[in-house]
Motif scaffolding. Structure first.
Motif, mmCIF file in Angstrom:
data_model
loop_
_atom_site.group_PDB
_atom_site.id
_atom_site.type_symbol
_atom_site.label_atom_id
_atom_site.label_comp_id
_atom_site.label_asym_id
_atom_site.label_seq_id
_atom_site.Cartn_x
_atom_site.Cartn_y
_atom_site.Cartn_z
ATOM 1 N N MET A 282 16.478 14.540 20.822
ATOM 2 C CA MET A 282 15.112 13.645 20.948
ATOM 3 C C MET A 282 14.665 14.615 19.416
ATOM 4 O O MET A 282 14.470 15.462 19.084
ATOM 5 C CB MET A 282 14.643 14.084 21.761
ATOM 6 N N ALA A 283 14.013 13.337 18.299
ATOM 7 C CA ALA A 283 13.499 14.074 17.579
ATOM 8 C C ALA A 283 12.326 14.545 18.028
ATOM 9 O O ALA A 283 11.363 15.025 18.928
ATOM 10 C CB ALA A 283 12.682 12.721 16.309
ATOM 11 N N GLU A 284 12.025 16.216 16.848
ATOM 12 C CA GLU A 284 11.159 16.405 16.632
ATOM 13 C C GLU A 284 9.457 15.871 17.018
ATOM 14 O O GLU A 284 9.547 14.850 15.725
ATOM 15 C CB GLU A 284 10.722 17.265 15.770
ATOM 16 N N THR A 285 8.201 16.330 18.018
ATOM 17 C CA THR A 285 6.859 15.275 17.892
ATOM 18 C C THR A 285 6.955 16.104 16.846
ATOM 19 O O THR A 285 6.228 16.952 16.345
ATOM 20 C CB THR A 285 6.705 16.431 18.962
ATOM 21 N N VAL A 286 5.622 15.230 16.648
ATOM 22 C CA VAL A 286 4.957 15.138 15.507
ATOM 23 C C VAL A 286 3.424 15.493 14.951
ATOM 24 O O VAL A 286 3.342 14.129 16.422
ATOM 25 C CB VAL A 286 5.563 13.662 14.126
ATOM 26 N N THR A 287 2.707 15.892 14.626
ATOM 27 C CA THR A 287 1.391 15.813 14.840
ATOM 28 C C THR A 287 0.713 16.001 14.106
ATOM 29 O O THR A 287 1.042 15.760 12.687
ATOM 30 C CB THR A 287 0.438 17.272 15.808
ATOM 31 N N ARG A 288 -0.162 14.721 14.287
ATOM 32 C CA ARG A 288 -0.906 14.082 13.333
ATOM 33 C C ARG A 288 -2.510 14.052 12.962
ATOM 34 O O ARG A 288 -2.957 14.497 14.111
ATOM 35 C CB ARG A 288 -0.874 12.758 12.600
ATOM 36 N N ALA A 289 -3.296 13.805 11.916
ATOM 37 C CA ALA A 289 -4.440 13.869 12.461
ATOM 38 C C ALA A 289 -5.187 12.849 11.342
ATOM 39 O O ALA A 289 -4.785 11.852 10.383
ATOM 40 C CB ALA A 289 -5.525 15.224 11.512
#
Length: 302
Positions: free
Chosen positions: A1-8
């Motif tokens: 699974m691709a890495e979790t991305v955190t966005r604002a």
């Protein structure tokens, strides 16, 4: 699974933080998991059962990593709904599936009312909408008292009243105020006031969330598919009774899910439900399979 991305994401009066977990499957529709005031961390276990889907979680305004910039002491479900609409728009993936818990279910009902085009299927689990209950006046009065208690005496005393409310079985009597106040110590809480007044549950969301009355006429007509659910072990409690009344008001059967109000939790916040069974029920609802329906014996909504 691709890495979790955190966005604002900048919204009106807040900066939201949200997480995108790319899935391994072919379904292009994101699954949005939301609560209020529960933040993204509360959905870690449930998200793990949907590795084939792109799963999005977020911290509501004023909670966790999402800062408020407007200085307002309280938030209405319509404001949360606007935040959610902007978040879904930022995903740029079309209509999403939504699982919404507790106050998040209230906010999701407000979202579908205002922007049904953004939601394919909504599963709203135990929305605490007091106005739909036969004992609405008493329920709203208790919620207002919890908020006043928090402002006056702090979180421990107010949280004891909140726990007593949500764990109570059956209608709230009109003379509830004459009952002895629950002891914070009975719930492992301190009665000492630490002076803070930034609790998102007791301060920011308590009154706006519980006083929300869904627009049943609009919800019956929207294109989005709506499933209202309650936990099997929650029968007779405030949130489950409200869920049953909301389901009746919309004209859909109540889906009875495994476990209780936090049935999807796998140790988050020290609570355990039945997350594997809960995820199975949720997957069935999202696949438009018939949910397990065991109507609770509650008075009809008026």
């Amino acid at each position: 699974m691709a890495e979790t991305v955190t966005r604002a994401l900048q919204t009106v009066g807040a900066t939201l933080r949200y997480d995108v977990r790319p899935g391994t499957g072919s379904d292009p529709r994101p699954l949005l998991l939301i609560g209020s005031p529960m933040d993204a961390a509360g959905f870690a276990t449930l998200a793990s059962y949907f590795g084939d889907r792109t799963v999005v979680t977020y911290d509501p305004r004023g909670v966790g990593r999402s800062e408020r910039t407007d200085g307002a002491p309280e938030t209405l479900p319509e404001e949360h709904a606007d935040d959610l609409a902007r978040l879904i728009g930022a995903l740029d993936a079309g209509a999403v599936d939504v699982f919404a818990s507790s106050g998040g279910a209230v906010n999701a009902l407000a979202l579908v009312t205002a922007r049904p085009d953004l939601v394919h299927t909504l599963v709203a689990h135990e929305p605490p909408c007091a106005p739909v209950l036969p004992d609405r006046e008493a329920a709203l009065a208790v919620c207002a008292d919890i908020h006043r208690t928090y402002l006056r005496e702090g979180s421990g005393v107010a949280m004891a009243k909140f726990i007593a409310l949500v764990s109570r079985t059956g209608p709230i009597p009109a003379d509830w105020a004459e009952e002895p106040a629950p002891s914070p110590e009975a719930f492992g809480l301190s009665a000492e006031d630490d002076g803070t007044r930034d609790d998102a549950l007791l301060g920011q969301n308590m009154r706006g969330c519980t006083s929300y009355h869904p627009d049943f006429a609009v919800l019956r007509a929207v294109t989005a598919r709506i499933v209202i659910a309650a936990g099997k072990e929650s029968e007779g409690t405030f949130c489950a009774r409200a869920a049953a009344a909301v389901a009746e008001g919309i004209g859909v059967p109540l889906a009875v899910y495994p476990s209780h109000h936090g049935g999807f939790l796998g140790g988050e916040h020290g609570q355990h439900g039945a997350p594997a069974e809960f995820a199975e029920a949720l997957r069935a609802s999202l696949a438009e399979e018939s949910p397990v329906v065991q109507p609770f014996a509650f008075p009809p909504v008026s």
